[in-house]
Design a protein around this motif. Structure first.
Motif, PDB file in Angstrom:
ATOM      1  N   LYS A  74       4.853   6.581   2.068  1.00  0.00           N
ATOM      2  CA  LYS A  74       4.065   7.110   1.318  1.00  0.00           C
ATOM      3  C   LYS A  74       2.512   6.352   0.609  1.00  0.00           C
ATOM      4  O   LYS A  74       3.376   5.335   0.348  1.00  0.00           O
ATOM      5  N   ALA A  75       2.053   7.137   1.086  1.00  0.00           N
ATOM      6  CA  ALA A  75       0.773   5.878   0.414  1.00  0.00           C
ATOM      7  C   ALA A  75       0.141   6.110  -1.025  1.00  0.00           C
ATOM      8  O   ALA A  75      -0.652   6.423  -1.544  1.00  0.00           O
ATOM      9  N   GLU A 131       0.629  -1.104   0.235  1.00  0.00           N
ATOM     10  CA  GLU A 131      -0.218  -0.177  -0.212  1.00  0.00           C
ATOM     11  C   GLU A 131       1.249   1.078  -0.056  1.00  0.00           C
ATOM     12  O   GLU A 131       0.847   2.063   0.185  1.00  0.00           O
ATOM     13  N   TYR A 132       2.175   1.476   0.116  1.00  0.00           N
ATOM     14  CA  TYR A 132       3.053   2.415   0.592  1.00  0.00           C
ATOM     15  C   TYR A 132       3.859   2.164  -0.278  1.00  0.00           C
ATOM     16  O   TYR A 132       4.620   1.498  -0.220  1.00  0.00           O
TER      17      TYR A 132
END
Length: 140
Positions: free
Chosen positions: A131-132, A125-126
């Motif tokens: 960071k996303a 996810e990151y």
């Protein structure tokens, strides 16, 4: 021509990165773009770097750590001319590259690596900085 990168190439590599990312990473927030740009010299120190030179000008580069392609950036003026494929194949053939992590939102890059024989083996996810920005883990 492909050659080993030297520290003197770093300013040009930052230009290449900036040009490439501005044209391929439209999902990046401006503050994240600036953050990553500031981090580039330290990122460069963590990988083996090879560049593609055309008519005396560095126009693209790869960064490899162990068997992973950590960076591939081509100046936007030279994209679509096969340089990315040449550099990636160089990594595969000479540097034992068999893995790559790619921003899932960079659909062109996902397609590029898929075309070269990489397949998704996982997803995060990151990104590596927390960071996303989802990352696809790909392997040959």
């Amino acid at each position: 021509m492909i050659r080993k990168i030297e520290k003197a190439d770093y300013p040009r590599m930052i230009e290449i990165w900036t040009s490439a990312v501005e044209h391929t990473h439209d999902f990046l927030k401006r503050e994240d773009f600036e953050y990553y740009q500031e981090q580039l010299p330290s990122y460069f120190e963590q990988v083996n770097l090879w560049g593609y030179v055309q008519e005396g000008l560095l126009v693209g580069f790869i960064g490899v750590a162990e068997e992973s392609l950590e960076m591939l950036f081509i100046h936007n003026d030279y994209r679509g001319k096969g340089i990315g494929k040449i550099l990636t194949r160089y990594g595969m053939d000479n540097l034992k590259v068999s893995k790559v992590d790619v921003n899932e939102q960079n659909v062109q890059a996902v397609g590029f690596y898929t075309h070269l024989g990489f397949g998704a083996t996982g997803r995060s996810e990151y990104d590596g900085q927390g960071k996303a920005y989802p990352i696809l883990h790909m392997s040959l």
